[in-house]
Enzyme design. Structure first.
Site, short mmCIF file in Angstrom:
data_model
loop_
_atom_site.label_atom_id
_atom_site.label_comp_id
_atom_site.label_asym_id
_atom_site.label_seq_id
_atom_site.Cartn_x
_atom_site.Cartn_y
_atom_site.Cartn_z
N LYS A 22 1.00 1.48 5.10
CA LYS A 22 1.44 -0.64 6.10
C LYS A 22 2.18 -1.26 5.31
O LYS A 22 2.98 -1.67 4.83
CB LYS A 22 0.24 -0.93 6.92
CG LYS A 22 0.46 -1.90 7.34
CD LYS A 22 -1.11 -2.60 7.43
CE LYS A 22 -1.61 -3.21 6.58
NZ LYS A 22 -1.33 -4.14 6.02
N ASN A 23 1.41 -1.15 4.01
CA ASN A 23 1.71 -2.35 3.03
C ASN A 23 3.33 -2.25 2.17
O ASN A 23 4.13 -3.01 1.43
CB ASN A 23 0.93 -3.43 2.02
CG ASN A 23 -0.25 -3.39 2.30
OD1 ASN A 23 -0.52 -3.92 4.29
ND2 ASN A 23 -1.65 -4.24 2.44
N ASP A 312 -8.40 -4.24 -1.44
CA ASP A 312 -8.35 -3.82 -0.29
C ASP A 312 -9.52 -2.84 0.31
O ASP A 312 -9.01 -2.01 1.44
CB ASP A 312 -7.70 -2.37 0.36
CG ASP A 312 -5.87 -4.54 1.02
OD1 ASP A 312 -4.63 -4.37 0.58
OD2 ASP A 312 -6.55 -5.45 0.99
C1 EPZ Z 1 -0.86 -8.56 -0.25
O1 EPZ Z 1 -1.49 -9.27 0.60
C2 EPZ Z 1 -0.96 -7.45 1.12
N1 EPZ Z 1 -0.65 -7.91 2.28
C3 EPZ Z 1 -2.86 -7.75 1.22
O2 EPZ Z 1 -3.60 -6.49 1.97
C4 EPZ Z 1 -3.08 -7.37 -0.63
O3 EPZ Z 1 -5.18 -7.89 -0.17
C5 EPZ Z 1 -2.59 -8.53 -1.14
O4 EPZ Z 1 -1.08 -8.45 -0.98
C6 EPZ Z 1 -3.85 -8.35 -2.05
O5 EPZ Z 1 -3.15 -6.61 -2.81
C7 EPZ Z 1 0.77 -7.00 2.46
O6 EPZ Z 1 1.12 -6.17 1.60
C8 EPZ Z 1 1.35 -7.06 3.43
P1 EPZ Z 1 -1.41 -12.16 -2.49
P2 EPZ Z 1 0.10 -10.74 -0.18
O7 EPZ Z 1 -0.09 -12.57 -2.00
O8 EPZ Z 1 0.93 -10.57 -0.83
C9 EPZ Z 1 -2.81 -16.16 -3.96
C10 EPZ Z 1 -4.68 -5.58 3.96
O9 EPZ Z 1 -5.37 -5.28 4.47
N2 EPZ Z 1 -1.33 -16.60 -3.75
O10 EPZ Z 1 -0.79 -10.81 -3.57
O11 EPZ Z 1 -0.10 -12.32 0.93
C11 EPZ Z 1 -3.65 -15.52 -2.11
O12 EPZ Z 1 -4.24 -16.74 -2.05
C12 EPZ Z 1 -3.79 -7.13 3.37
O13 EPZ Z 1 -3.82 -5.05 4.05
C13 EPZ Z 1 -1.33 -17.53 -3.74
O14 EPZ Z 1 -2.21 -19.12 -3.88
O15 EPZ Z 1 -1.35 -11.17 -0.99
C14 EPZ Z 1 -4.37 -14.79 -3.23
O16 EPZ Z 1 -5.38 -15.14 -3.35
C15 EPZ Z 1 -4.76 -7.51 2.90
N3 EPZ Z 1 0.05 -18.47 -3.29
C16 EPZ Z 1 -3.56 -13.86 -4.30
O17 EPZ Z 1 -2.86 -14.61 -4.92
C17 EPZ Z 1 1.10 -17.31 -2.66
O18 EPZ Z 1 2.02 -18.29 -2.78
C18 EPZ Z 1 -2.91 -12.38 -4.37
O19 EPZ Z 1 -2.32 -12.88 -2.52
C19 EPZ Z 1 0.54 -16.56 -1.97
C20 EPZ Z 1 -0.55 -15.70 -2.92
#
Ligand code: EPZ
Length: 427
Positions: A22-23, A312
């Site tokens: 999916k991701n 995840d």
């Molecule tokens: C991706 O989300 C995945 N989704 C998530 O999967 C996954 O849990 C996550 O990466 C971590 O591996 C997709 O790929 C569609 P991040 P993403 O930006 O990109 C902080 C699932 O269950 N952050 O890597 O949104 C954020 O709050 C989903 O399939 C900021 O602060 O996650 C988090 O604490 C859930 N500012 C950390 O970074 C930003 O601009 C990592 O988030 C971006 C992120």
């Protein structure tokens, strides 16, 4: 809304095939916006979220067709650059259209995704990265408007945290920028590498795949893509854990064992037998019951960016540790509210205590894990409840399973074929 009914206590046996990730599918589908023409993506899972992404692309003027797991997308006739709130609120990954729209036409207006069950999940890293590339971003009435009056220009971008979709969004915006872009502290998840491969196939010049430093030399034009989605490592991990919890022996095919280094080590430490093939696993574990006793060792996990233990798979692994021989400390470092499954697991008899960003799981005998009516709260929490239901005695009923269907293709059917007593019913 439908619900799932499980009668637990049955071991799993047989073979299960893994679907596309999916991701990976979501960013690769968004990347088709970068250049007009027919793009072909293979091994695309048919999920609630991939259907939502197709609707977003349609809103922008794209057309598409699906033949089995192959999806062809024509982005020649883009008629707009706005992703509306009603779609983005159902799937935050819709923000992935920002990067390719900026790369294609220098403008995009996308609803801010807002928070979700597992955390605030801001996109400030994405927006700051776009600004480094020469984009002006403004926030108004819940939307972000991003505009570049001239061709984007290469820049050096540093992520405070290795954001997965942040890295993907900047990659897609940078491939046609003027000059060189360097992304420092880039996410190293395999799904990012899948996007790099697709962009290179389209004519992009990118170095550093799978590392935390990506260098992109902008090019003037790209060609439509031919790409294959990698296997879903989170779905794979979910089935590995399910066998550990329910017992039995299962062969998992069409997966990539190299994408799950942390989980396989932790499962082996817990006492689950795992043999790896090139594109398959064979996983086995004795049934945990009064007669045969408990075989699972309690082990600690800390979630980390790839290649650390995936956030995840945290909820699913917690369901396994309910049956551990001792105490397991589960430390969640990525999201601030990813313990929504704990209250539901407690209703089945699990002994779990939350202490800040850690959960303390004290193992109980299998006969004390009892089925119950449960409510799914988010995608991976739903999988955790299914795993606990498979191991529990009696009937487990899980409502709001639309959460589960966002990210797991035919999970009920796949588990039934493995011998689970599981069915979906109209609520
Ligand atoms: C991706 O989300 C995945 N989704 C998530 O999967 C996954 O849990 C996550 O990466 C971590 O591996 C997709 O790929 C569609 P991040 P993403 O930006 O990109 C902080 C699932 O269950 N952050 O890597 O949104 C954020 O709050 C989903 O399939 C900021 O602060 O996650 C988090 O604490 C859930 N500012 C950390 O970074 C930003 O601009 C990592 O988030 C971006 C992120």
């Amino acid at each position: 809304m439908d619900k799932i009914i499980i009668h637990g206590g049955r071991p799993l046996a047989g073979t299960v095939a893994i679907s596309g990730a999916k991701n990976a599918a979501l960013p690769l589908m968004a990347a088709t916006l970068l250049t007009p023409g027919w793009h072909t993506l293979r091994n695309v899972p048919d999920l609630r979220d991939t259907r939502t992404m197709l609707r977003v692309l349609e809103t922008l003027g794209a057309t598409w067709e699906r033949q089995g797991a192959t999806v062809r997308i024509d982005t020649s006739g883009l008629t707009g650059a706005e992703a509306p709130y009603d779609l983005v609120k159902t799937m935050r990954a819709s923000v992935l259209v920002l990067g390719p729209l900026l790369g294609r036409c220098g403008y995009a207006r996308v609803s801010l995704p807002g928070g979700c069950a597992i955390g605030a999940r801001p996109i400030n890293y994405h927006l700051r990265g776009f600004e480094n590339l020469g984009v002006t971003t403004t926030l108004a009435r819940g939307y972000v408007e991003a505009r570049a009056d001239t061709r984007l220009r290469g820049a050096t971008i540093y992520f405070d945290k290795p954001s997965v979709t942040g890295t993907e969004n900047i990659l897609m915006a940078a491939v046609t920028a003027h000059g060189t872009t360097v992304i420092k502290n880039a996410a190293r998840e395999p799904e990012v590498g899948n996007l790099v491969d697709m962009l290179v196939a389209m004519g992009a010049e990118i170095k550093g795949k799978d590392s935390d430093r990506l260098t992109i030399h902008g090019v003037r034009s790209l060609v439509p893509a031919e790409a294959a989605i990698i296997p879903d490592r989170i779905e794979t991990g979910t089935y590995l854990i399910a066998v550990g919890a329910a017992g039995g022996e299962v062969t998992i095919t069409g997966c990539n064992p190299a994408h799950l280094p942390a989980l396989t080590e932790k499962l082996r430490s817990a006492g689950v037998r795992i043999d790896e093939g090139m594109d398959s696993f064979t996983v086995s574990c004795p049934v945990h019951d009064a007669a045969s006793g408990c075989h699972l060792q309690s082990v600690d996990i800390t979630t980390l960016p790839y290649p650390g233990f995936p956030t995840d798979l945290q909820a699913q692994f917690m369901a396994l540790m309910i049956l551990g021989s001792g105490v397991s400390i589960i430390h969640e470092t990525i999201f601030e509210n990813r313990f929504m499954h704990v209250a539901e697991l407690q209703r089945m008899g699990a002994d779990i205590t939350i202490d800040g960003s850690s959960a303390i799981v004290r193992g109980i005998p299998a006969e004390r894990l009892c089925g119950a009516p449960l409510m799914a709260t988010d995608l991976r929490a739903s999988a955790s409840l299914v795993i606990a239901g498979l191991a529990a005695s009696g009937e487990t009923e899980i409502s709001r399973i639309y959460h589960l269907e966002r990210g797991y293709e035919q999970m009920v059917e796949k588990l039934r074929r493995l011998g689970a007593d599981i069915r979906r019913v109209k609520e």
